[in-house]
Write a protein that holds these residues in place. Structure first.
Motif, PDB file in Angstrom:
ATOM      1  N   ASN A   1    -107.260 -29.125  62.006  1.00  0.00           N
ATOM      2  CA  ASN A   1    -108.297 -29.805  61.243  1.00  0.00           C
ATOM      3  C   ASN A   1    -108.444 -31.200  61.840  1.00  0.00           C
TER       4      ASN A   1
ATOM      5  N   GLU B   1    -114.837 -24.107  53.706  1.00  0.00           N
ATOM      6  CA  GLU B   1    -115.039 -25.527  53.414  1.00  0.00           C
ATOM      7  C   GLU B   1    -114.548 -26.349  54.593  1.00  0.00           C
ATOM      8  N   GLY B   2    -115.317 -27.361  54.984  1.00  0.00           N
ATOM      9  CA  GLY B   2    -114.915 -28.203  56.093  1.00  0.00           C
ATOM     10  C   GLY B   2    -115.076 -27.493  57.417  1.00  0.00           C
TER      11      GLY B   2
ATOM     12  N   SER C   1    -111.049 -33.122  61.382  1.00  0.00           N
ATOM     13  CA  SER C   1    -111.986 -33.917  60.592  1.00  0.00           C
ATOM     14  C   SER C   1    -111.224 -34.822  59.615  1.00  0.00           C
ATOM     15  N   ASP C   2    -111.975 -35.601  58.852  1.00  0.00           N
ATOM     16  CA  ASP C   2    -111.393 -36.473  57.825  1.00  0.00           C
ATOM     17  C   ASP C   2    -111.380 -35.808  56.460  1.00  0.00           C
ATOM     18  N   ALA C   3    -111.838 -34.562  56.376  1.00  0.00           N
ATOM     19  CA  ALA C   3    -111.932 -33.850  55.092  1.00  0.00           C
ATOM     20  C   ALA C   3    -111.024 -32.619  55.107  1.00  0.00           C
ATOM     21  N   VAL C   4    -110.624 -32.209  53.927  1.00  0.00           N
ATOM     22  CA  VAL C   4    -109.820 -30.991  53.786  1.00  0.00           C
ATOM     23  C   VAL C   4    -110.642 -29.799  54.268  1.00  0.00           C
TER      24      VAL C   4
ATOM     25  N   GLN D   1    -104.984 -29.985  55.541  1.00  0.00           N
ATOM     26  CA  GLN D   1    -105.293 -31.408  55.445  1.00  0.00           C
ATOM     27  C   GLN D   1    -105.752 -31.932  56.804  1.00  0.00           C
ATOM     28  N   PRO D   2    -106.462 -33.061  56.838  1.00  0.00           N
ATOM     29  CA  PRO D   2    -106.824 -33.655  58.124  1.00  0.00           C
ATOM     30  C   PRO D   2    -105.581 -33.836  58.994  1.00  0.00           C
TER      31      PRO D   2
END
Length: 164
Positions: free
Chosen positions: A103, A71-72, A105-108, A50-51
């Motif tokens: 992580n 992904e991400g 980022s704001d995405a999974v 998760q973010p």
């Protein structure tokens, strides 16, 4: 810990919805293949982060670790600095190297984790049990360090790596 004798692996198909899914407050890993499945050669899991998620800096004394981002993106910290790995990228972390991932980022983010030799899957389950027992409170740090130490993993302070 000495590896236990393994039986000969057999060809098999692991469906997308199969595997041993382990979830803690920071990460989720579904182990598709474990040491017993591969005759003691490797373990393979699909991590969902998760973010804001990711482990503290650490060092595996036994396992080489390989991340394949699907992904991400994840930021991987090493003593040589921080790398940003995106979908399709591969990160190799040899045994003995201090590292972490995050992580930011704001995405999974999703990435495959391949470890050789296996054993990390058993560690991750034990580590998760200690984290989840805290029920949102402060985890038992002595128990986390003991779990890590039993598997040849050193948990390190944040300053073990350069700042991001």
């Amino acid at each position: 810990m000495n590896p236990t004798p393994q039986t000969a692996p057999v060809p098999r198909l692991i469906r997308a919805d199969q595997g041993n899914r382990i979830i803690n407050v920071h990460d989720e890993v579904t182990f598709k293949l474990t040491g017993p499945d591969t005759g003691g050669v490797f373990a393979l899991g699909l991590a969902t982060t998760q973010p804001g998620g990711g482990p503290p800096p650490h060092r595996h004394s036994r396992e080489d670790e390989l991340f394949i981002v699907v992904e991400g993106e994840i930021q991987c910290g090493t003593v040589n600095g921080w790398l940003t790995a995106r979908a399709g990228d591969v990160v190799y972390l040899p045994a003995g190297s201090v590292h972490t991932f995050h992580n930011a980022s704001d995405a999974v983010a999703k990435h495959w984790i391949l470890v050789t030799p296996p054993g990390f899957e058993t560690f991750f389950e034990r580590f998760t049990n200690v984290l989840n027992a805290a029920q949102g409170g402060a985890p038992d740090m002595a128990a986390l360090h003991a779990a890590a130490g039993d598997f040849g993993i050193d948990l390190l302070p944040p300053h073990a790596l350069p700042a991001r």
